[in-house]
Each structure stands twice: as structure tokens, then as C-alpha cells.
Write a protein that holds these residues in place. Structure first.
Motif, mmCIF file in Angstrom:
data_model
loop_
_atom_site.group_PDB
_atom_site.id
_atom_site.type_symbol
_atom_site.label_atom_id
_atom_site.label_comp_id
_atom_site.label_asym_id
_atom_site.label_seq_id
_atom_site.Cartn_x
_atom_site.Cartn_y
_atom_site.Cartn_z
ATOM 1 N N PHE A 13 42.852 32.543 47.205
ATOM 2 C CA PHE A 13 43.510 33.767 46.697
ATOM 3 C C PHE A 13 43.403 33.483 45.442
ATOM 4 O O PHE A 13 43.224 34.807 45.008
ATOM 5 N N LEU A 14 43.566 32.831 44.479
ATOM 6 C CA LEU A 14 43.392 32.798 43.265
ATOM 7 C C LEU A 14 42.195 33.201 42.753
ATOM 8 O O LEU A 14 42.337 33.347 42.010
ATOM 9 N N ILE A 15 41.007 33.079 43.879
ATOM 10 C CA ILE A 15 39.158 34.115 43.368
ATOM 11 C C ILE A 15 39.706 35.566 43.258
ATOM 12 O O ILE A 15 39.188 35.516 42.654
ATOM 13 N N GLY A 16 40.343 35.156 44.436
ATOM 14 C CA GLY A 16 41.165 36.559 44.725
ATOM 15 C C GLY A 16 41.540 37.688 43.270
ATOM 16 O O GLY A 16 41.184 38.269 42.781
ATOM 17 N N LEU A 17 42.784 37.144 43.353
ATOM 18 C CA LEU A 17 43.217 37.266 41.833
ATOM 19 C C LEU A 17 42.164 37.716 40.595
ATOM 20 O O LEU A 17 42.303 37.681 40.062
ATOM 21 N N LEU A 18 41.636 36.434 40.345
ATOM 22 C CA LEU A 18 40.827 36.671 39.580
ATOM 23 C C LEU A 18 39.650 38.143 39.726
ATOM 24 O O LEU A 18 39.055 37.995 38.422
ATOM 25 N N MET A 19 39.337 38.001 40.817
ATOM 26 C CA MET A 19 38.126 38.519 41.048
ATOM 27 C C MET A 19 38.862 39.900 40.478
ATOM 28 O O MET A 19 37.850 41.227 39.902
ATOM 29 N N PHE A 20 40.126 40.553 40.459
ATOM 30 C CA PHE A 20 41.008 41.974 41.013
ATOM 31 C C PHE A 20 40.961 42.056 39.776
ATOM 32 O O PHE A 20 40.430 42.889 38.657
ATOM 33 N N GLY A 21 41.012 40.831 38.516
ATOM 34 C CA GLY A 21 41.462 40.789 37.393
ATOM 35 C C GLY A 21 40.313 40.955 36.628
ATOM 36 O O GLY A 21 40.163 41.900 35.737
ATOM 37 N N ALA A 22 38.942 40.477 37.113
ATOM 38 C CA ALA A 22 37.848 41.270 36.587
ATOM 39 C C ALA A 22 37.188 42.249 36.574
ATOM 40 O O ALA A 22 36.883 43.301 36.092
ATOM 41 N N THR A 67 36.384 36.167 31.188
ATOM 42 C CA THR A 67 36.453 34.455 31.574
ATOM 43 C C THR A 67 37.520 35.354 32.657
ATOM 44 O O THR A 67 37.517 34.357 33.387
ATOM 45 N N GLN A 68 38.004 36.281 33.008
ATOM 46 C CA GLN A 68 38.473 35.778 34.758
ATOM 47 C C GLN A 68 37.489 36.175 36.079
ATOM 48 O O GLN A 68 37.207 35.174 36.819
ATOM 49 N N LEU A 69 35.891 36.701 34.892
ATOM 50 C CA LEU A 69 34.881 36.262 36.123
ATOM 51 C C LEU A 69 34.158 35.295 36.739
ATOM 52 O O LEU A 69 33.693 34.077 37.218
ATOM 53 N N LEU A 70 34.423 34.977 35.392
ATOM 54 C CA LEU A 70 33.906 32.827 35.134
ATOM 55 C C LEU A 70 34.580 32.193 35.781
ATOM 56 O O LEU A 70 33.976 31.032 35.764
ATOM 57 N N ALA A 71 35.763 32.404 35.638
ATOM 58 C CA ALA A 71 36.766 31.409 36.380
ATOM 59 C C ALA A 71 36.505 31.204 37.461
ATOM 60 O O ALA A 71 36.677 29.972 38.150
ATOM 61 N N ALA A 72 36.590 32.735 38.434
ATOM 62 C CA ALA A 72 35.951 32.974 39.527
ATOM 63 C C ALA A 72 34.515 31.915 39.696
ATOM 64 O O ALA A 72 34.549 31.843 41.033
ATOM 65 N N VAL A 73 33.798 32.491 39.099
ATOM 66 C CA VAL A 73 32.622 31.990 39.253
ATOM 67 C C VAL A 73 32.986 30.618 39.995
ATOM 68 O O VAL A 73 32.042 30.139 40.519
ATOM 69 N N VAL A 87 42.780 28.625 33.565
ATOM 70 C CA VAL A 87 43.910 28.700 33.141
ATOM 71 C C VAL A 87 43.632 29.363 31.719
ATOM 72 O O VAL A 87 44.399 30.926 30.808
ATOM 73 N N VAL A 88 42.724 29.668 31.160
ATOM 74 C CA VAL A 88 42.618 30.249 29.330
ATOM 75 C C VAL A 88 42.920 31.724 30.070
ATOM 76 O O VAL A 88 43.017 32.319 29.756
ATOM 77 N N ALA A 89 41.452 32.132 31.390
ATOM 78 C CA ALA A 89 41.689 33.957 32.046
ATOM 79 C C ALA A 89 43.425 34.062 32.497
ATOM 80 O O ALA A 89 43.550 34.936 31.403
ATOM 81 N N GLY A 90 44.382 33.696 32.996
ATOM 82 C CA GLY A 90 45.771 33.429 33.149
ATOM 83 C C GLY A 90 46.665 33.835 32.051
ATOM 84 O O GLY A 90 46.627 35.401 31.326
ATOM 85 N N TYR A 114 50.174 43.570 35.633
ATOM 86 C CA TYR A 114 49.499 42.677 34.970
ATOM 87 C C TYR A 114 49.416 41.560 34.233
ATOM 88 O O TYR A 114 49.062 40.026 34.722
ATOM 89 N N PHE A 115 50.534 41.591 33.700
ATOM 90 C CA PHE A 115 51.154 40.414 33.036
ATOM 91 C C PHE A 115 51.473 39.457 34.179
ATOM 92 O O PHE A 115 51.346 38.339 34.422
ATOM 93 N N ALA A 116 52.275 39.890 35.356
ATOM 94 C CA ALA A 116 52.202 39.104 36.550
ATOM 95 C C ALA A 116 51.051 38.079 37.240
ATOM 96 O O ALA A 116 51.321 36.934 37.247
ATOM 97 N N LEU A 117 50.012 38.892 36.794
ATOM 98 C CA LEU A 117 49.511 38.591 37.621
ATOM 99 C C LEU A 117 48.399 36.980 36.817
ATOM 100 O O LEU A 117 48.516 36.290 37.303
ATOM 101 N N GLY A 118 48.607 37.725 36.223
ATOM 102 C CA GLY A 118 48.412 36.551 34.688
ATOM 103 C C GLY A 118 49.192 34.951 35.336
ATOM 104 O O GLY A 118 48.663 33.656 35.573
ATOM 105 N N ALA A 119 50.024 35.683 35.271
ATOM 106 C CA ALA A 119 51.125 34.487 35.380
ATOM 107 C C ALA A 119 50.790 34.103 37.219
ATOM 108 O O ALA A 119 51.302 32.317 36.832
ATOM 109 N N LEU A 120 50.711 34.308 37.688
ATOM 110 C CA LEU A 120 50.065 33.847 39.103
ATOM 111 C C LEU A 120 49.139 33.500 39.220
ATOM 112 O O LEU A 120 49.065 32.097 39.926
ATOM 113 N N GLU A 121 48.208 33.398 38.331
ATOM 114 C CA GLU A 121 47.516 32.737 38.849
ATOM 115 C C GLU A 121 47.518 31.272 37.844
ATOM 116 O O GLU A 121 46.678 30.119 38.409
#
Length: 148
Positions: A13-22, A67-73, A87-90, A114-121
Motif C-alpha cells: 500500500f505504501l508503494i502504491g501511495l508513493l507511486m501515486f504521489g510520483a 523523492t516519491q519515485l525513489l522511495a517506491a523503487v 519518510v523524506v517523501a512523506g 495531498y497533505f493527508a497523503l504525505g501523513a499517511l505515508e
């Protein structure tokens, strides 16, 4: 580190959120930089150091999306630094929204999303680290649960 099944789901789920953010950050970069704000009035930039949306768009895409993509990868590859990158991406997502509101002084319904997206990450990273065990059961790394 071996994780339980629920930790695997949270990681996914975290990977999915990070990819969505990217992806959405890259789309925002295109909208701001290439499409000249995509209909957002330039008046929103009055009182800022920017005369166009090009630089803010590049910052959003390269730093925010990067940063979102880097974290997901990193999580997909199971790199040791991946949770730190998440954490940096969130925090980066949350800081972007905070600065956006402070600088342009305009509100959009997408900002709290998007603020909630970062908090959820961040919450998901904390859960994977075992720092939020009451919030999400079964996320303590398997070897720690066995040794207790």
C-alpha cells in the motif's frame, strides 16, 4: 528483515501511495511548467519570487515526484535506505502543501488530500518500523515477534 503478511500488505500500500504521489507530481510539473499553469491565474504568484509557474513546477516534479519515485523503487528493491526515503517523501509532500498555502495564499480542495497523503505515508512507515504497533496489529517484524 522478514515481515508478516499484514506488513507485506502495508508495504504494498505504501508503494502504491508513493507511486501515486510520483505520478501526480510529474503531472503537476507538466501542468505548471509546460501548460503555463494550466489556467491557474498568474496573479497567485504576486508577492512571490516567481514570475511564472515553470520553477515551482520543476521543483514539484523533480524534488517532490523524484523523492516519491525513489522511495517506491527503493521499497520494491528492498533497499536498506528505502524507509528513510519514504519518510523524506512523506514530509516533502506535507512541506510542499504547507509552503504552497503560505506562499500563494489560495486554497484548493486538493491540498488537504495531498497533505493527508504525505501523513499517511509517514504513518505506514512508522507501522512498518513497529513504532505504531497498537494502531496496526501484526506489523512488527516477524523475527522480533518470535524472539519475544
Amino acid at each position: 528483515m522478514k515481515f508478516s503478511v499484514s506488513a507485506v500488505l502495508v508495504r504494498g500500500f505504501l508503494i502504491g501511495l508513493l507511486m501515486f504521489g510520483a505520478v501526480s507530481s510529474f503531472a503537476g510539473m507538466i501542468l505548471l511548467s509546460v501548460a503555463n499553469g494550466g489556467g491557474i491565474p498568474l496573479a497567485y504568484l504576486d508577492g512571490t519570487p516567481f514570475s511564472s509557474y515553470v520553477v515551482p513546477g520543476l521543483v514539484l516534479g523533480v524534488i517532490g515526484g523524484g523523492t516519491q519515485l525513489l522511495a517506491a523503487v527503493g521499497l520494491l528493491r528492498r533497499n536498506s535506505w528505502a524507509l528513510i526515503a519514504a519518510v523524506v517523501a512523506g514530509f516533502g509532500m506535507m512541506i510542499w502543501i504547507f509552503v504552497e498555502i503560505a506562499v500563494i495564499r489560495q486554497y484548493s480542495d486538493l491540498q488537504p488530500v495531498y497533505f493527508a497523503l504525505g501523513a499517511l505515508e509517514l504513518i505506514l512507515v512508522y507501522a512498518l518500523l513497529g513504532l505504531a504497533p497498537r494502531m496496526v496489529r501484526g506489523l512488527t517484524p516477524a523475527r522480533e515477534r518470535v524472539s519475544r
